[in-house]
Write a protein that holds these residues in place. Structure first.
Motif, PDB file in Angstrom:
ATOM      1  N   UNK A  99      28.963 -47.028 -37.607  1.00 13.21           N
ATOM      2  CA  UNK A  99      28.948 -48.033 -36.545  1.00 13.21           C
ATOM      3  C   UNK A  99      27.608 -48.017 -35.811  1.00 13.21           C
ATOM      4  N   UNK A 100      27.131 -46.833 -35.469  1.00 11.60           N
ATOM      5  CA  UNK A 100      25.859 -46.713 -34.757  1.00 11.60           C
ATOM      6  C   UNK A 100      24.712 -47.283 -35.587  1.00 11.60           C
ATOM      7  N   UNK A 101      24.702 -46.990 -36.874  1.00  8.00           N
ATOM      8  CA  UNK A 101      23.621 -47.475 -37.742  1.00  8.00           C
ATOM      9  C   UNK A 101      23.715 -48.991 -37.945  1.00  8.00           C
ATOM     10  N   UNK A 102      24.928 -49.494 -38.131  1.00  8.98           N
ATOM     11  CA  UNK A 102      25.103 -50.919 -38.396  1.00  8.98           C
ATOM     12  C   UNK A 102      24.831 -51.777 -37.176  1.00  8.98           C
ATOM     13  N   UNK A 103      24.981 -51.194 -35.999  1.00 12.41           N
ATOM     14  CA  UNK A 103      24.784 -51.962 -34.771  1.00 12.41           C
ATOM     15  C   UNK A 103      23.323 -52.063 -34.373  1.00 12.41           C
ATOM     16  N   UNK A 104      22.464 -51.259 -34.977  1.00 17.19           N
ATOM     17  CA  UNK A 104      21.011 -51.360 -34.811  1.00 17.19           C
ATOM     18  C   UNK A 104      20.547 -51.281 -33.360  1.00 17.19           C
ATOM     19  N   UNK A 105      21.091 -50.368 -32.595  1.00 20.46           N
ATOM     20  CA  UNK A 105      20.643 -50.219 -31.207  1.00 20.46           C
ATOM     21  C   UNK A 105      20.455 -48.730 -30.919  1.00 20.46           C
ATOM     22  N   UNK A 106      19.342 -48.388 -30.315  1.00 22.92           N
ATOM     23  CA  UNK A 106      19.065 -47.017 -29.907  1.00 22.92           C
ATOM     24  C   UNK A 106      19.224 -46.971 -28.396  1.00 22.92           C
ATOM     25  N   UNK A 107      20.416 -46.590 -27.941  1.00 21.12           N
ATOM     26  CA  UNK A 107      20.707 -46.590 -26.510  1.00 21.12           C
ATOM     27  C   UNK A 107      19.804 -45.605 -25.778  1.00 21.12           C
ATOM     28  N   UNK A 108      19.452 -44.499 -26.426  1.00 24.49           N
ATOM     29  CA  UNK A 108      18.573 -43.524 -25.782  1.00 24.49           C
ATOM     30  C   UNK A 108      17.224 -44.167 -25.439  1.00 24.49           C
ATOM     31  N   UNK A 109      16.771 -45.037 -26.323  1.00 20.60           N
ATOM     32  CA  UNK A 109      15.484 -45.707 -26.100  1.00 20.60           C
ATOM     33  C   UNK A 109      15.658 -46.953 -25.240  1.00 20.60           C
ATOM     34  N   UNK A 110      16.686 -47.727 -25.509  1.00 19.81           N
ATOM     35  CA  UNK A 110      16.880 -49.009 -24.839  1.00 19.81           C
ATOM     36  C   UNK A 110      17.595 -48.884 -23.497  1.00 19.81           C
ATOM     37  N   UNK A 111      18.401 -47.846 -23.340  1.00 22.27           N
ATOM     38  CA  UNK A 111      19.178 -47.692 -22.127  1.00 22.27           C
ATOM     39  C   UNK A 111      20.397 -48.599 -22.142  1.00 22.27           C
ATOM     40  N   UNK A 112      21.220 -48.465 -21.119  1.00 24.49           N
ATOM     41  CA  UNK A 112      22.453 -49.248 -21.027  1.00 24.49           C
ATOM     42  C   UNK A 112      22.139 -50.736 -20.935  1.00 24.49           C
ATOM     43  N   UNK A 132      31.419 -55.496 -39.749  1.00 25.92           N
ATOM     44  CA  UNK A 132      30.136 -54.841 -39.932  1.00 25.92           C
ATOM     45  C   UNK A 132      29.931 -54.362 -41.368  1.00 25.92           C
ATOM     46  N   UNK A 133      30.955 -54.530 -42.197  1.00 21.74           N
ATOM     47  CA  UNK A 133      30.828 -54.152 -43.606  1.00 21.74           C
ATOM     48  C   UNK A 133      31.071 -52.678 -43.872  1.00 21.74           C
ATOM     49  N   UNK A 134      31.771 -51.998 -42.970  1.00 22.21           N
ATOM     50  CA  UNK A 134      32.076 -50.575 -43.145  1.00 22.21           C
ATOM     51  C   UNK A 134      33.544 -50.319 -42.824  1.00 22.21           C
ATOM     52  N   UNK A 135      34.466 -50.906 -43.609  1.00 21.90           N
ATOM     53  CA  UNK A 135      35.891 -50.734 -43.312  1.00 21.90           C
ATOM     54  C   UNK A 135      36.291 -49.262 -43.343  1.00 21.90           C
ATOM     55  N   UNK A 180      26.645 -44.330 -29.344  1.00 20.59           N
ATOM     56  CA  UNK A 180      25.217 -44.443 -29.596  1.00 20.59           C
ATOM     57  C   UNK A 180      24.449 -43.260 -28.998  1.00 20.59           C
ATOM     58  N   UNK A 181      24.930 -42.768 -27.868  1.00 20.48           N
ATOM     59  CA  UNK A 181      24.321 -41.581 -27.258  1.00 20.48           C
ATOM     60  C   UNK A 181      24.471 -40.385 -28.187  1.00 20.48           C
ATOM     61  N   UNK A 182      25.675 -40.199 -28.714  1.00 21.95           N
ATOM     62  CA  UNK A 182      25.930 -39.085 -29.628  1.00 21.95           C
ATOM     63  C   UNK A 182      25.124 -39.236 -30.918  1.00 21.95           C
ATOM     64  N   UNK A 183      24.995 -40.466 -31.407  1.00 20.50           N
ATOM     65  CA  UNK A 183      24.213 -40.692 -32.618  1.00 20.50           C
ATOM     66  C   UNK A 183      22.754 -40.310 -32.381  1.00 20.50           C
ATOM     67  N   UNK A 184      22.212 -40.723 -31.236  1.00 19.22           N
ATOM     68  CA  UNK A 184      20.815 -40.418 -30.915  1.00 19.22           C
ATOM     69  C   UNK A 184      20.609 -38.920 -30.731  1.00 19.22           C
ATOM     70  N   UNK A 185      21.620 -38.227 -30.226  1.00 20.21           N
ATOM     71  CA  UNK A 185      21.516 -36.791 -29.993  1.00 20.21           C
ATOM     72  C   UNK A 185      21.828 -35.979 -31.247  1.00 20.21           C
ATOM     73  N   UNK A 186      22.183 -36.666 -32.336  1.00 21.01           N
ATOM     74  CA  UNK A 186      22.502 -35.972 -33.575  1.00 21.01           C
ATOM     75  C   UNK A 186      23.849 -35.279 -33.545  1.00 21.01           C
ATOM     76  N   UNK A 187      24.748 -35.743 -32.701  1.00 21.04           N
ATOM     77  CA  UNK A 187      26.054 -35.107 -32.537  1.00 21.04           C
ATOM     78  C   UNK A 187      27.142 -35.718 -33.416  1.00 21.04           C
ATOM     79  N   UNK A 188      26.792 -36.686 -34.243  1.00 23.85           N
ATOM     80  CA  UNK A 188      27.780 -37.316 -35.129  1.00 23.85           C
ATOM     81  C   UNK A 188      27.518 -36.873 -36.563  1.00 23.85           C
ATOM     82  N   UNK A 189      28.604 -36.683 -37.309  1.00 23.38           N
ATOM     83  CA  UNK A 189      28.452 -36.355 -38.720  1.00 23.38           C
ATOM     84  C   UNK A 189      27.882 -37.565 -39.445  1.00 23.38           C
ATOM     85  N   UNK A 190      26.992 -37.308 -40.381  1.00 22.90           N
ATOM     86  CA  UNK A 190      26.290 -38.389 -41.083  1.00 22.90           C
ATOM     87  C   UNK A 190      27.251 -39.329 -41.810  1.00 22.90           C
ATOM     88  N   UNK A 191      28.370 -38.811 -42.309  1.00 19.05           N
ATOM     89  CA  UNK A 191      29.311 -39.635 -43.073  1.00 19.05           C
ATOM     90  C   UNK A 191      30.481 -40.149 -42.234  1.00 19.05           C
TER      91      UNK A 191
END
Length: 145
Positions: A78-91, A28-31, A61-72
């Motif tokens: 991983x959540x940003x690079x995977x381009x999926x909003x599980x909160x919106x898209x669902x499982x 994903x380009x984020x070693x 992805x749930x934690x990313x959508x809820x703002x529970x992950x540190x930005x760095x």
């Protein structure tokens, strides 16, 4: 029953272990560092087995959508690079997304394999041509003397 996408689960055991997470993040380009990878797993490892199940993977992805992950953090990357909003898209949407990713990678791999096969074929043809020319030169030398 949902499973970890084969693209990530190289061992095909239904879990992402440390090495698979390492390879995934590199692809994903984020070693990440070894310690960073361990911290990524620890942050969502609900059963403390040192690997990620599909549920734990989706928890990223749930934690990313809820703002529970540190930005760095690696998980946010991983959540940003995977381009999926599980909160919106669902499982189901996440499952479809990752299946599409697997399909795209499969197509890319197939294309790469076809290119390699063509290159190998060209090399074989070039080698055959070179051998025919060498044989012709040998015959020519025999008849020239």
């Amino acid at each position: 029953l949902f499973k970890i996408p084969a693209w990530y689960d190289a061992g095909r055991d239904g879990y992402i272990d440390l090495m698979e997470l390492k390879l995934m993040m590199e692809k994903l380009g984020a070693p990440q560092t070894h310690l960073g990878l361990k911290n990524m797993i620890k942050e969502v490892d609900e059963d403390f087995d040192g690997q990620l199940s599909f549920r734990e993977f989706l928890l990223i992805f749930h934690k990313a959508a809820a703002g529970e992950l540190q930005e760095d953090s690696g998980l946010m990357a991983l959540a940003k690079l995977s381009e999926i909003d599980v909160a919106q898209e669902g499982v189901k949407g996440a499952k479809d997304f990752f299946e599409a990713k697997v399909q795209a990678l499969s197509c890319a791999s197939k294309f790469e394999a076809e290119l390699k096969a063509e290159q190998d074929e060209r090399k074989r043809e070039e080698e055959k041509r070179r051998l025919r020319q060498a044989a012709f030169r040998e015959l020519k030398a025999v008849f020239s003397t």
